[in-house]
Write a protein that holds these residues in place. Structure first.
Motif, PDB file in Angstrom:
ATOM      1  N   LEU A   2      86.742 -36.202  86.107  1.00 13.45           N
ATOM      2  CA  LEU A   2      86.523 -35.570  87.398  1.00 13.45           C
ATOM      3  C   LEU A   2      87.988 -35.518  87.991  1.00 13.45           C
ATOM      4  CD1 LEU A   2      83.201 -36.843  88.435  1.00 13.45           C
ATOM      5  CD2 LEU A   2      83.780 -35.065  87.487  1.00 13.45           C
ATOM      6  N   LYS A   3      89.063 -36.331  87.745  1.00 15.83           N
ATOM      7  CA  LYS A   3      90.556 -36.160  88.670  1.00 15.83           C
ATOM      8  C   LYS A   3      90.665 -34.751  88.717  1.00 15.83           C
ATOM      9  CE  LYS A   3      92.392 -40.747  88.197  1.00 15.83           C
ATOM     10  NZ  LYS A   3      92.834 -41.699  88.165  1.00 15.83           N
ATOM     11  N   GLN A   4      91.063 -34.127  87.697  1.00 11.70           N
ATOM     12  CA  GLN A   4      90.928 -32.818  87.516  1.00 11.70           C
ATOM     13  C   GLN A   4      90.781 -31.863  88.970  1.00 11.70           C
ATOM     14  OE1 GLN A   4      89.986 -30.408  83.643  1.00 11.70           O
ATOM     15  NE2 GLN A   4      88.520 -31.702  83.628  1.00 11.70           N
ATOM     16  N   TRP A   5      89.256 -31.952  88.925  1.00 16.64           N
ATOM     17  CA  TRP A   5      89.430 -31.417  90.005  1.00 16.64           C
ATOM     18  C   TRP A   5      89.601 -32.230  91.758  1.00 16.64           C
ATOM     19  CZ3 TRP A   5      88.474 -27.291  87.048  1.00 16.64           C
ATOM     20  CH2 TRP A   5      87.962 -27.039  86.179  1.00 16.64           C
ATOM     21  N   SER A   6      89.444 -30.705  92.134  1.00 10.85           N
ATOM     22  CA  SER A   6      89.382 -31.257  93.736  1.00 10.85           C
ATOM     23  C   SER A   6      88.143 -31.693  94.917  1.00 10.85           C
ATOM     24  CB  SER A   6      90.784 -30.028  94.907  1.00 10.85           C
ATOM     25  OG  SER A   6      89.929 -29.061  95.086  1.00 10.85           O
ATOM     26  N   SER A   7      87.242 -30.236  94.228  1.00 15.84           N
ATOM     27  CA  SER A   7      86.347 -30.393  93.972  1.00 15.84           C
ATOM     28  C   SER A   7      84.801 -30.735  93.288  1.00 15.84           C
ATOM     29  CB  SER A   7      85.678 -29.620  95.637  1.00 15.84           C
ATOM     30  OG  SER A   7      85.998 -28.397  95.267  1.00 15.84           O
ATOM     31  N   TYR A   8      83.820 -31.430  92.999  1.00 17.73           N
ATOM     32  CA  TYR A   8      82.737 -30.761  91.892  1.00 17.73           C
ATOM     33  C   TYR A   8      81.742 -31.230  92.449  1.00 17.73           C
ATOM     34  CZ  TYR A   8      81.244 -31.358  87.115  1.00 17.73           C
ATOM     35  OH  TYR A   8      80.554 -31.082  85.896  1.00 17.73           O
ATOM     36  N   ARG A   9      80.262 -30.949  91.885  1.00 16.81           N
ATOM     37  CA  ARG A   9      79.364 -30.693  91.978  1.00 16.81           C
ATOM     38  C   ARG A   9      78.337 -29.606  91.413  1.00 16.81           C
ATOM     39  NH1 ARG A   9      80.439 -26.105  94.823  1.00 16.81           N
ATOM     40  NH2 ARG A   9      78.399 -25.029  95.630  1.00 16.81           N
ATOM     41  N   ILE A  10      76.891 -30.540  90.856  1.00 16.79           N
ATOM     42  CA  ILE A  10      76.065 -30.254  89.901  1.00 16.79           C
ATOM     43  C   ILE A  10      74.809 -29.604  91.039  1.00 16.79           C
ATOM     44  CG2 ILE A  10      74.410 -30.697  88.120  1.00 16.79           C
ATOM     45  CD1 ILE A  10      77.310 -32.422  87.027  1.00 16.79           C
ATOM     46  N   GLU A  11      74.052 -28.590  90.476  1.00 21.12           N
ATOM     47  CA  GLU A  11      72.358 -28.687  91.329  1.00 21.12           C
ATOM     48  C   GLU A  11      71.933 -28.018  90.454  1.00 21.12           C
ATOM     49  OE1 GLU A  11      73.341 -25.519  94.126  1.00 21.12           O
ATOM     50  OE2 GLU A  11      75.162 -26.239  95.248  1.00 21.12           O
ATOM     51  N   THR A  12      70.553 -29.359  90.320  1.00 22.62           N
ATOM     52  CA  THR A  12      69.622 -28.200  89.292  1.00 22.62           C
ATOM     53  C   THR A  12      69.050 -27.094  90.073  1.00 22.62           C
ATOM     54  OG1 THR A  12      69.256 -30.530  89.077  1.00 22.62           O
ATOM     55  CG2 THR A  12      67.780 -29.683  88.478  1.00 22.62           C
ATOM     56  N   GLU A  13      68.755 -26.251  88.842  1.00 22.36           N
ATOM     57  CA  GLU A  13      68.217 -25.206  88.853  1.00 22.36           C
ATOM     58  C   GLU A  13      66.541 -24.779  88.101  1.00 22.36           C
ATOM     59  OE1 GLU A  13      70.564 -22.469  87.565  1.00 22.36           O
ATOM     60  OE2 GLU A  13      71.848 -21.834  88.167  1.00 22.36           O
ATOM     61  N   GLU A  14      66.197 -25.462  87.502  1.00 19.40           N
ATOM     62  CA  GLU A  14      65.351 -25.901  87.036  1.00 19.40           C
ATOM     63  C   GLU A  14      65.139 -26.782  86.029  1.00 19.40           C
ATOM     64  OE1 GLU A  14      61.690 -21.821  84.671  1.00 19.40           O
ATOM     65  OE2 GLU A  14      64.303 -21.938  84.579  1.00 19.40           O
ATOM     66  N   VAL A  15      63.783 -26.978  86.574  1.00 18.97           N
ATOM     67  CA  VAL A  15      62.842 -28.212  85.033  1.00 18.97           C
ATOM     68  C   VAL A  15      62.199 -27.972  84.199  1.00 18.97           C
ATOM     69  CG1 VAL A  15      62.174 -30.439  85.301  1.00 18.97           C
ATOM     70  CG2 VAL A  15      63.793 -30.020  86.341  1.00 18.97           C
ATOM     71  N   ILE A  16      61.573 -27.871  82.912  1.00 15.77           N
ATOM     72  CA  ILE A  16      60.645 -27.057  81.964  1.00 15.77           C
ATOM     73  C   ILE A  16      60.245 -28.524  81.838  1.00 15.77           C
ATOM     74  CG2 ILE A  16      60.398 -25.597  80.949  1.00 15.77           C
ATOM     75  CD1 ILE A  16      63.322 -24.182  81.742  1.00 15.77           C
ATOM     76  N   ASP A  17      58.637 -28.443  81.621  1.00 17.35           N
ATOM     77  CA  ASP A  17      58.189 -29.499  80.990  1.00 17.35           C
ATOM     78  C   ASP A  17      58.451 -28.786  79.476  1.00 17.35           C
ATOM     79  OD1 ASP A  17      56.332 -31.607  79.630  1.00 17.35           O
ATOM     80  OD2 ASP A  17      55.232 -31.607  81.546  1.00 17.35           O
ATOM     81  N   CYS A  18      58.239 -29.388  78.131  1.00 21.82           N
ATOM     82  CA  CYS A  18      57.996 -28.908  77.244  1.00 21.82           C
ATOM     83  C   CYS A  18      57.453 -29.940  76.065  1.00 21.82           C
ATOM     84  CB  CYS A  18      59.761 -28.289  76.218  1.00 21.82           C
ATOM     85  SG  CYS A  18      60.629 -27.199  77.202  1.00 21.82           S
ATOM     86  N   GLY A  19      56.334 -30.640  76.754  1.00 25.58           N
ATOM     87  CA  GLY A  19      55.507 -31.396  76.254  1.00 25.58           C
ATOM     88  C   GLY A  19      56.526 -32.685  76.168  1.00 25.58           C
TER      89      GLY A  19
END
Length: 76
Positions: A2-19
């Motif tokens: 992560l040191k290479q980034w001045s900012s970094y974030r992750i956002e969940t778009e979808e959760v899919i239940d497949c059994g």
């Protein structure tokens, strides 16, 4: 890593239940230096669950690969 980034974030778009599997689709946003353009990357994590326990996790799966993995489950 992560040191290479001045900012970094992750956002969940979808959760899919497949059994037995759960696919979590997310988008990562990163900026190398303040004032530069933000880079985005759509990825997925595939969680395999058996008997109410997580037995396997595939991290950082390309989005299209995750969709391909869903196709057999969607046909059932």
């Amino acid at each position: 890593w992560l040191k290479q980034w001045s900012s970094y974030r992750i956002e969940t778009e979808e959760v899919i239940d497949c059994g037995e599997s759960v696919v979590v689709v997310h988008r990562a946003y990163a900026q190398s230096r303040p004032g530069t353009d933000e880079t985005t990357l759509r990825r997925a994590t595939i969680w395999t669950v058996r008997d109410s326990r997580i037995v396997h996790i595939d991290f950082n799966v390309p989005y299209t690969e995750a969709l391909d993995a869903l196709e057999p489950a969607a046909a059932e």
